[in-house]
Write a protein that holds these residues in place. Structure first.
Motif, PDB file in Angstrom:
ATOM      1  N   ILE A   1       0.850  -1.197   0.000  1.00  0.00           N
ATOM      2  CA  ILE A   1       0.000   0.000   0.000  1.00  0.00           C
ATOM      3  C   ILE A   1       0.882   1.241   0.000  1.00  0.00           C
ATOM      4  O   ILE A   1       1.739   1.403   0.867  1.00  0.00           O
ATOM      5  CB  ILE A   1      -0.908   0.023   1.239  1.00  0.00           C
ATOM      6  N   VAL A   2       0.689   2.098  -1.000  1.00  0.00           N
ATOM      7  CA  VAL A   2       1.423   3.364  -1.067  1.00  0.00           C
ATOM      8  C   VAL A   2       0.409   4.488  -0.864  1.00  0.00           C
ATOM      9  O   VAL A   2      -0.434   4.724  -1.718  1.00  0.00           O
ATOM     10  CB  VAL A   2       2.129   3.534  -2.431  1.00  0.00           C
ATOM     11  N   ASP A   3       0.481   5.151   0.292  1.00  0.00           N
ATOM     12  CA  ASP A   3      -0.419   6.277   0.567  1.00  0.00           C
ATOM     13  C   ASP A   3       0.392   7.563   0.399  1.00  0.00           C
ATOM     14  O   ASP A   3       1.209   7.923   1.252  1.00  0.00           O
ATOM     15  CB  ASP A   3      -0.975   6.161   1.989  1.00  0.00           C
ATOM     16  N   ALA A   4       0.185   8.222  -0.748  1.00  0.00           N
ATOM     17  CA  ALA A   4       0.999   9.393  -1.093  1.00  0.00           C
ATOM     18  C   ALA A   4       0.254  10.675  -0.762  1.00  0.00           C
ATOM     19  O   ALA A   4      -0.478  11.220  -1.581  1.00  0.00           O
ATOM     20  CB  ALA A   4       1.370   9.342  -2.572  1.00  0.00           C
ATOM     21  N   GLY A   5       0.436  11.124   0.480  1.00  0.00           N
ATOM     22  CA  GLY A   5      -0.186  12.364   0.931  1.00  0.00           C
ATOM     23  C   GLY A   5       0.898  13.322   1.387  1.00  0.00           C
ATOM     24  O   GLY A   5       1.931  13.441   0.734  1.00  0.00           O
ATOM     25  N   SER A   6       0.687  14.016   2.530  1.00  0.00           N
ATOM     26  CA  SER A   6       1.698  14.939   3.078  1.00  0.00           C
ATOM     27  C   SER A   6       3.031  14.209   3.194  1.00  0.00           C
ATOM     28  O   SER A   6       4.078  14.742   2.865  1.00  0.00           O
ATOM     29  CB  SER A   6       1.279  15.424   4.466  1.00  0.00           C
ATOM     30  N   ALA A   7       2.972  12.987   3.713  1.00  0.00           N
ATOM     31  CA  ALA A   7       4.128  12.098   3.660  1.00  0.00           C
ATOM     32  C   ALA A   7       3.718  10.915   2.776  1.00  0.00           C
ATOM     33  O   ALA A   7       2.535  10.747   2.477  1.00  0.00           O
ATOM     34  CB  ALA A   7       4.499  11.614   5.053  1.00  0.00           C
ATOM     35  N   ILE A   8       4.699  10.126   2.334  1.00  0.00           N
ATOM     36  CA  ILE A   8       4.373   8.907   1.588  1.00  0.00           C
ATOM     37  C   ILE A   8       4.664   7.726   2.502  1.00  0.00           C
ATOM     38  O   ILE A   8       5.799   7.554   2.951  1.00  0.00           O
ATOM     39  CB  ILE A   8       5.210   8.805   0.294  1.00  0.00           C
ATOM     40  N   THR A   9       3.610   6.955   2.827  1.00  0.00           N
ATOM     41  CA  THR A   9       3.820   5.766   3.649  1.00  0.00           C
ATOM     42  C   THR A   9       3.684   4.536   2.763  1.00  0.00           C
ATOM     43  O   THR A   9       2.826   4.489   1.884  1.00  0.00           O
ATOM     44  CB  THR A   9       2.810   5.677   4.805  1.00  0.00           C
ATOM     45  N   ILE A  10       4.569   3.569   2.971  1.00  0.00           N
ATOM     46  CA  ILE A  10       4.552   2.332   2.196  1.00  0.00           C
ATOM     47  C   ILE A  10       4.426   1.171   3.189  1.00  0.00           C
ATOM     48  O   ILE A  10       5.250   1.043   4.104  1.00  0.00           O
ATOM     49  CB  ILE A  10       5.830   2.196   1.340  1.00  0.00           C
ATOM     50  N   ASP A  11       3.375   0.364   3.058  1.00  0.00           N
ATOM     51  CA  ASP A  11       3.146  -0.753   3.974  1.00  0.00           C
ATOM     52  C   ASP A  11       3.003  -2.049   3.200  1.00  0.00           C
ATOM     53  O   ASP A  11       2.416  -2.074   2.123  1.00  0.00           O
ATOM     54  CB  ASP A  11       1.906  -0.484   4.827  1.00  0.00           C
ATOM     55  N   ILE A  12       3.570  -3.110   3.781  1.00  0.00           N
ATOM     56  CA  ILE A  12       3.603  -4.402   3.098  1.00  0.00           C
ATOM     57  C   ILE A  12       2.693  -5.395   3.825  1.00  0.00           C
ATOM     58  O   ILE A  12       2.873  -5.646   5.021  1.00  0.00           O
ATOM     59  CB  ILE A  12       5.056  -4.947   3.028  1.00  0.00           C
ATOM     60  N   MET A  13       1.728  -5.950   3.084  1.00  0.00           N
ATOM     61  CA  MET A  13       0.784  -6.922   3.651  1.00  0.00           C
ATOM     62  C   MET A  13       0.992  -8.286   2.995  1.00  0.00           C
ATOM     63  O   MET A  13       1.214  -8.383   1.791  1.00  0.00           O
ATOM     64  CB  MET A  13      -0.654  -6.462   3.374  1.00  0.00           C
ATOM     65  N   GLN A  14       0.922  -9.343   3.806  1.00  0.00           N
ATOM     66  CA  GLN A  14       1.032 -10.711   3.284  1.00  0.00           C
ATOM     67  C   GLN A  14       0.122 -11.628   4.093  1.00  0.00           C
ATOM     68  O   GLN A  14       0.271 -11.706   5.320  1.00  0.00           O
ATOM     69  CB  GLN A  14       2.492 -11.175   3.366  1.00  0.00           C
ATOM     70  N   ASP A  15      -0.811 -12.298   3.418  1.00  0.00           N
ATOM     71  CA  ASP A  15      -1.780 -13.182   4.088  1.00  0.00           C
ATOM     72  C   ASP A  15      -2.461 -12.481   5.263  1.00  0.00           C
ATOM     73  O   ASP A  15      -2.612 -13.079   6.349  1.00  0.00           O
ATOM     74  CB  ASP A  15      -1.073 -14.449   4.600  1.00  0.00           C
ATOM     75  N   GLY A  16      -2.806 -11.229   5.090  1.00  0.00           N
ATOM     76  CA  GLY A  16      -3.524 -10.497   6.145  1.00  0.00           C
ATOM     77  C   GLY A  16      -2.638 -10.014   7.280  1.00  0.00           C
ATOM     78  O   GLY A  16      -3.116  -9.443   8.256  1.00  0.00           O
ATOM     79  N   ILE A  17      -1.315 -10.257   7.145  1.00  0.00           N
ATOM     80  CA  ILE A  17      -0.384  -9.807   8.189  1.00  0.00           C
ATOM     81  C   ILE A  17       0.449  -8.636   7.662  1.00  0.00           C
ATOM     82  O   ILE A  17       0.902  -8.656   6.511  1.00  0.00           O
ATOM     83  CB  ILE A  17       0.545 -10.976   8.624  1.00  0.00           C
ATOM     84  N   HIS A  18       0.623  -7.621   8.500  1.00  0.00           N
ATOM     85  CA  HIS A  18       1.421  -6.447   8.143  1.00  0.00           C
ATOM     86  C   HIS A  18       2.892  -6.759   8.439  1.00  0.00           C
ATOM     87  O   HIS A  18       3.265  -7.006   9.581  1.00  0.00           O
ATOM     88  CB  HIS A  18       0.945  -5.249   8.999  1.00  0.00           C
ATOM     89  N   LEU A  19       3.726  -6.777   7.381  1.00  0.00           N
ATOM     90  CA  LEU A  19       5.135  -7.167   7.541  1.00  0.00           C
ATOM     91  C   LEU A  19       6.040  -6.002   7.953  1.00  0.00           C
ATOM     92  O   LEU A  19       7.191  -6.218   8.335  1.00  0.00           O
ATOM     93  CB  LEU A  19       5.666  -7.771   6.240  1.00  0.00           C
ATOM     94  N   GLY A  20       5.539  -4.785   7.848  1.00  0.00           N
ATOM     95  CA  GLY A  20       6.346  -3.609   8.164  1.00  0.00           C
ATOM     96  C   GLY A  20       6.065  -2.522   7.148  1.00  0.00           C
ATOM     97  O   GLY A  20       5.211  -2.699   6.252  1.00  0.00           O
ATOM     98  N   GLY A  21       6.765  -1.406   7.285  1.00  0.00           N
ATOM     99  CA  GLY A  21       6.531  -0.314   6.356  1.00  0.00           C
ATOM    100  C   GLY A  21       7.523   0.800   6.583  1.00  0.00           C
ATOM    101  O   GLY A  21       8.314   0.751   7.523  1.00  0.00           O
ATOM    102  N   TYR A  22       7.486   1.769   5.709  1.00  0.00           N
ATOM    103  CA  TYR A  22       8.413   2.898   5.866  1.00  0.00           C
ATOM    104  C   TYR A  22       7.795   4.192   5.349  1.00  0.00           C
ATOM    105  O   TYR A  22       6.680   4.184   4.809  1.00  0.00           O
ATOM    106  CB  TYR A  22       9.757   2.603   5.194  1.00  0.00           C
TER     107      TYR A  22
END
Lengths: 212, 212
Positions: free
Chosen positions: B88-109
């Motif tokens: 998921i790339v949410d490009a707003g005031s900041a850009i957050t990138i989150d990684i999902m796998q089998d319904g589990i959030h693996l981390g993000g930056y």
């Protein structure tokens, strides 16, 4: 002869193998018999230098590089004069990346410096934390500080890797040594700009018998 | 039922298939019979909403995601609830990138948003120029404006490519549509956060017969 590279934050000096930096408000007295040969990207600091020392010479008109780039900073031109082939990464207030091939400048680009990223993130209250420069770049971050550090550091490193491919990388500037750690077979050279200035002084002044 | 995602810049609303944004100082009157279910990362804007509308419900305590990440923003948690696998790339005031796998959030930056890069470069006088978003990312830049645009845009794109590999990419946020143009087989979905909220409302409220 003293060499001086005037940046936006500091004046960087080179004299007899030694380098040091000074702020424009606290310039030390130098030997009045020595000429200071300088380049500058900051007019205020240039004025401070000219007021502090009787013999200064601006190398800018003699420095040039074969390029189609419009508006290349004089510090970048100087660094490009130090090498024939490779990628130059000058990591200071901003990070500039320039590509040289057979003595020709192919182009370059600019990223924020590490301090600018730090400032930018600290301005967003929720991200008010210093960068973690020891972050593992092969693991997805698990907290805000690491998330910001990963985004900053890995994006800089991916860009340099993408640009350099098989080219030699030359790091310089305040954060150059730190960034060089992420690359094999690269060179960290804090004298790069001064070497470029020296090359121009030799070819355009000394070898032509010009007296300053 | 009106959904509301309160960000740092705007309050984003969703009602009967329509989305729009409002600033906290100019909130429109909504139908007093409708409940507004909201999440928020900005306390001031939350207070404005609570004062402007009689029936508001904070979904935050009901939203969760399987993760070891500490301090994940509630908007990111909501977006992660919208998908099972992907980036998921949410490009707003900041850009957050989150990684999902089998319904589990693996981390993000987190990276700076395009507007933050713009502001940062305009603060350095010599780089006072708007980004060129039509820059060719396969050619080395030949002027300052392109150099800054290339450094900004290509670093964001390289990071997303490096993270996503074969995963599906979901773009959302104000600059999400623009960034999505650089990727094949990606999805732009400006409803992602609302879909995540909706999923939680269905599983934790409606399906459990809870009355708000």
């Amino acid at each position: 002869m003293i060499l001086c590279d005037i940046g936006n934050s500091f004046l960087h000096f080179y004299y007899r193998g030694r380098i040091w930096k000074e702020s424009k408000d606290k310039l030390s007295q130098k030997d009045a018999n020595e000429i200071i040969i300088f380049i500058s990207v900051n007019e205020q600091s240039t004025q401070s230098l000219l007021h502090s020392h009787p013999r200064c010479f601006d190398l800018t008109p003699l420095l040039s590089i074969d390029t189609t780039y419009k508006g290349l900073g004089i510090d970048r031109i100087a660094a490009c004069n130090a090498i024939k082939d490779g990628v130059i990464v000058d990591a200071g207030s901003a990070i500039t990346i320039d590509i040289m091939q057979d003595g020709i400048h192919l182009g370059g680009y600019i990223m924020p410096g590490l301090a600018q990223y730090r400032k930018l993130f600290s301005a967003i209250s929720v991200l008010d934390c210093d960068l973690n420069l020891a972050i593992d770049l092969d693991m997805f971050p698990q907290n805000t500080r690491d998330a910001v550090s990963f985004g900053t550091l890995k994006s800089i490193i991916l860009m340099i890797k993408n640009t350099s491919k098989n080219k030699k990388i030359y790091f310089t500037g305040g954060d150059g040594k730190f960034l060089s750690r992420f690359f094999k077979d690269c060179i960290y050279d804090d004298l790069l700009i001064f070497k470029g200035m020296q090359n121009t002084i030799e070819s355009k002044i000394i070898n032509k018998g010009v007296t300053l």
